[in-house]
Write a protein that holds these residues in place. Sequence first.
Motif, PDB file in Angstrom:
ATOM      1  N   SER A  90       7.402   3.441   6.655  1.00  0.00           N
ATOM      2  CA  SER A  90       6.499   2.733   7.286  1.00  0.00           C
ATOM      3  C   SER A  90       5.592   1.838   6.569  1.00  0.00           C
ATOM      4  CB  SER A  90       5.637   3.912   7.727  1.00  0.00           C
ATOM      5  OG  SER A  90       4.507   4.158   6.805  1.00  0.00           O
ATOM      6  N   GLU A  91       5.646   1.004   8.373  1.00  0.00           N
ATOM      7  CA  GLU A  91       4.385  -0.051   7.951  1.00  0.00           C
ATOM      8  C   GLU A  91       2.896  -0.262   7.306  1.00  0.00           C
ATOM      9  OE1 GLU A  91       2.091  -3.735  10.863  1.00  0.00           O
ATOM     10  OE2 GLU A  91       4.008  -1.821  12.054  1.00  0.00           O
ATOM     11  N   GLU A  92       2.874   1.266   7.633  1.00  0.00           N
ATOM     12  CA  GLU A  92       1.623   1.890   6.546  1.00  0.00           C
ATOM     13  C   GLU A  92       1.821   2.550   5.211  1.00  0.00           C
ATOM     14  OE1 GLU A  92      -1.109   5.708   6.748  1.00  0.00           O
ATOM     15  OE2 GLU A  92      -1.312   4.938   8.774  1.00  0.00           O
ATOM     16  N   GLU A  93       2.992   2.278   4.496  1.00  0.00           N
ATOM     17  CA  GLU A  93       2.830   2.653   3.435  1.00  0.00           C
ATOM     18  C   GLU A  93       3.239   1.383   2.408  1.00  0.00           C
ATOM     19  OE1 GLU A  93       6.023   6.850   3.066  1.00  0.00           O
ATOM     20  OE2 GLU A  93       6.566   5.248   4.586  1.00  0.00           O
ATOM     21  N   VAL A  94       3.833   0.684   3.527  1.00  0.00           N
ATOM     22  CA  VAL A  94       4.496  -1.046   2.602  1.00  0.00           C
ATOM     23  C   VAL A  94       2.973  -1.484   2.847  1.00  0.00           C
ATOM     24  CG1 VAL A  94       5.484  -2.642   2.875  1.00  0.00           C
ATOM     25  CG2 VAL A  94       6.848  -1.771   3.814  1.00  0.00           C
ATOM     26  N   ALA A  95       2.319  -1.046   3.511  1.00  0.00           N
ATOM     27  CA  ALA A  95       0.470  -1.564   3.667  1.00  0.00           C
ATOM     28  C   ALA A  95      -0.080  -1.471   2.079  1.00  0.00           C
ATOM     29  CB  ALA A  95       0.009  -2.163   4.521  1.00  0.00           C
ATOM     30  N   GLN A  96       0.374  -0.250   1.968  1.00  0.00           N
ATOM     31  CA  GLN A  96      -0.855   1.021   1.058  1.00  0.00           C
ATOM     32  C   GLN A  96       0.393   0.311  -0.622  1.00  0.00           C
ATOM     33  OE1 GLN A  96      -0.067   4.809   1.581  1.00  0.00           O
ATOM     34  NE2 GLN A  96      -1.475   4.995   3.639  1.00  0.00           N
ATOM     35  N   LEU A  97       0.836   0.074  -0.771  1.00  0.00           N
ATOM     36  CA  LEU A  97       1.623  -0.446  -2.209  1.00  0.00           C
ATOM     37  C   LEU A  97       1.872  -1.774  -2.097  1.00  0.00           C
ATOM     38  CD1 LEU A  97       5.639   0.776  -0.679  1.00  0.00           C
ATOM     39  CD2 LEU A  97       4.197   1.186  -2.557  1.00  0.00           C
ATOM     40  N   ILE A  98       1.493  -2.756  -0.916  1.00  0.00           N
ATOM     41  CA  ILE A  98       0.984  -3.768  -1.769  1.00  0.00           C
ATOM     42  C   ILE A  98      -0.385  -3.905  -1.665  1.00  0.00           C
ATOM     43  CG2 ILE A  98       0.036  -5.618  -0.260  1.00  0.00           C
ATOM     44  CD1 ILE A  98       2.585  -5.332   1.787  1.00  0.00           C
ATOM     45  N   ALA A  99      -1.394  -2.844  -1.129  1.00  0.00           N
ATOM     46  CA  ALA A  99      -2.889  -3.118  -1.730  1.00  0.00           C
ATOM     47  C   ALA A  99      -3.003  -2.579  -3.134  1.00  0.00           C
ATOM     48  CB  ALA A  99      -3.734  -2.538  -0.204  1.00  0.00           C
ATOM     49  N   ALA A 100      -1.989  -1.393  -3.254  1.00  0.00           N
ATOM     50  CA  ALA A 100      -1.900  -1.026  -4.613  1.00  0.00           C
ATOM     51  C   ALA A 100      -1.516  -2.337  -5.575  1.00  0.00           C
ATOM     52  CB  ALA A 100      -0.960  -0.086  -5.279  1.00  0.00           C
ATOM     53  N   PHE A 101      -0.613  -2.818  -5.741  1.00  0.00           N
ATOM     54  CA  PHE A 101      -0.085  -3.759  -6.268  1.00  0.00           C
ATOM     55  C   PHE A 101      -0.809  -4.887  -6.727  1.00  0.00           C
ATOM     56  CE2 PHE A 101       2.211  -8.621  -5.890  1.00  0.00           C
ATOM     57  CZ  PHE A 101       2.330  -7.875  -7.339  1.00  0.00           C
ATOM     58  N   TYR A 102      -1.889  -5.371  -5.496  1.00  0.00           N
ATOM     59  CA  TYR A 102      -2.778  -6.412  -5.831  1.00  0.00           C
ATOM     60  C   TYR A 102      -3.330  -6.063  -5.995  1.00  0.00           C
ATOM     61  CZ  TYR A 102      -0.641  -9.434  -2.012  1.00  0.00           C
ATOM     62  OH  TYR A 102       0.195 -10.289  -1.445  1.00  0.00           O
ATOM     63  N   ARG A 103      -3.795  -4.535  -6.081  1.00  0.00           N
ATOM     64  CA  ARG A 103      -5.247  -4.440  -6.754  1.00  0.00           C
ATOM     65  C   ARG A 103      -4.798  -4.037  -8.423  1.00  0.00           C
ATOM     66  NH1 ARG A 103      -5.321   0.139  -3.244  1.00  0.00           N
ATOM     67  NH2 ARG A 103      -7.218  -0.401  -1.348  1.00  0.00           N
ATOM     68  N   ASN A 104      -3.352  -4.058  -8.757  1.00  0.00           N
ATOM     69  CA  ASN A 104      -2.791  -4.007 -10.047  1.00  0.00           C
ATOM     70  C   ASN A 104      -2.958  -5.118 -10.857  1.00  0.00           C
ATOM     71  OD1 ASN A 104      -1.449  -2.634 -12.191  1.00  0.00           O
ATOM     72  ND2 ASN A 104       0.386  -3.172 -11.671  1.00  0.00           N
ATOM     73  N   ILE A 105      -2.907  -6.734 -10.231  1.00  0.00           N
ATOM     74  CA  ILE A 105      -2.635  -7.622 -10.393  1.00  0.00           C
ATOM     75  C   ILE A 105      -4.503  -8.156 -10.642  1.00  0.00           C
ATOM     76  CG2 ILE A 105      -0.238  -7.682 -10.388  1.00  0.00           C
ATOM     77  CD1 ILE A 105      -1.031 -10.025  -8.080  1.00  0.00           C
ATOM     78  N   THR A 106      -4.956  -7.757 -10.161  1.00  0.00           N
ATOM     79  CA  THR A 106      -6.814  -7.539  -9.790  1.00  0.00           C
ATOM     80  C   THR A 106      -6.641  -8.439  -8.542  1.00  0.00           C
ATOM     81  OG1 THR A 106      -6.436  -9.579 -11.405  1.00  0.00           O
ATOM     82  CG2 THR A 106      -7.532  -6.950 -12.082  1.00  0.00           C
TER      83      THR A 106
END
Length: 70
Positions: free
Chosen positions: A43-59
């Motif tokens: 879903s759009e929400e799931e993708v947004a959450q994956l992106i946010a987690a990725f951005y947090r991971n790379i700070t």
Amino acid sequence: MISLTQLNGNTFTLNAIYIEQIQSFPDTTITLTTGKKFVVKESEEEVAQLIAAFYRNITLLPISQKREGL
């Protein structure tokens, strides 16, 4: 990088930095800065959450400072 699933069930990894737009048509369509599009099962929400987690991971996004009891 985020892992996503194509409509045919195949999984692939996408560099989230190049995502410009996410839309639901009703299928979730991801448009990259190059104009290339991907249609995925998530879903759009799931993708947004994956992106946010990725951005947090790379700070690129701060880690939440919320803690229970504070």
